[in-house]
Design a protein around this motif. Structure first.
Motif, PDB file in Angstrom:
ATOM      1  N   SER A   2      41.049  -8.077 -19.587  1.00 53.10           N
ATOM      2  CA  SER A   2      40.166  -7.417 -18.642  1.00 53.10           C
ATOM      3  C   SER A   2      40.977  -6.696 -17.573  1.00 53.10           C
ATOM      4  O   SER A   2      41.979  -7.206 -17.075  1.00 53.10           O
ATOM      5  N   THR A   4      39.684  -5.792 -14.646  1.00 55.28           N
ATOM      6  CA  THR A   4      39.197  -6.177 -13.316  1.00 55.28           C
ATOM      7  C   THR A   4      39.756  -7.547 -12.960  1.00 55.28           C
ATOM      8  O   THR A   4      39.693  -8.483 -13.747  1.00 55.28           O
ATOM      9  N   GLU A   5      40.325  -7.623 -11.789  1.00 56.99           N
ATOM     10  CA  GLU A   5      40.871  -8.901 -11.322  1.00 56.99           C
ATOM     11  C   GLU A   5      39.834  -9.599 -10.454  1.00 56.99           C
ATOM     12  O   GLU A   5      39.155  -8.967  -9.662  1.00 56.99           O
ATOM     13  N   GLU A   6      39.751 -10.878 -10.645  1.00 57.69           N
ATOM     14  CA  GLU A   6      38.835 -11.647  -9.810  1.00 57.69           C
ATOM     15  C   GLU A   6      39.539 -12.025  -8.515  1.00 57.69           C
ATOM     16  O   GLU A   6      40.668 -12.498  -8.527  1.00 57.69           O
ATOM     17  N   ARG A   7      38.848 -11.817  -7.431  1.00 62.46           N
ATOM     18  CA  ARG A   7      39.409 -12.171  -6.132  1.00 62.46           C
ATOM     19  C   ARG A   7      39.094 -13.634  -5.815  1.00 62.46           C
ATOM     20  O   ARG A   7      38.036 -14.128  -6.188  1.00 62.46           O
TER      21      ARG A   7
END
Length: 75
Positions: A2, A4-7
Motif C-alpha cells: 500500500s 498510503t502510510e497509516e499515522r
C-alpha cells in the motif's frame, strides 16, 4: 504494498494544565519572606522562631502537596 502510510494516533491532550498546581508555589514563596525570620521572639518551648518556623514550613509543604495531589489525580 500500500502507498498510503497509516499515522500513529494523536496523543491525548495534556491534562497537567490545572489551576491546582499554582498552589505549589506557596511552600516555595512563603519560606523566602525575610520578615518572617526577623527576630527571635516568640520562642516555642525555648526554641527560637527561626527553627520552629522551618519545621512549620515542612508541615505546610506536606499539606499543600497532599491537597494538590488529591485534587489532580486521575479518577
Amino acid at each position: 504494498m500500500s502507498t498510503t502510510e497509516e499515522r500513529p494516533p494523536e496523543p491525548p491532550a495534556r491534562s497537567d494544565r490545572n489551576h491546582w498546581y499554582w498552589l505549589l508555589l506557596v511552600p516555595i514563596i512563603v519560606p523566602l519572606l525575610p520578615m518572617l525570620y526577623n527576630g527571635t521572639d516568640p520562642t516555642l518551648w525555648g526554641i527560637p522562631r527561626f527553627y520552629w518556623l522551618q519545621l512549620l514550613f515542612v508541615v505546610l509543604s506536606v499539606v499543600v502537596t497532599l491537597v494538590v495531589y488529591r485534587q489532580t489525580r486521575g479518577r
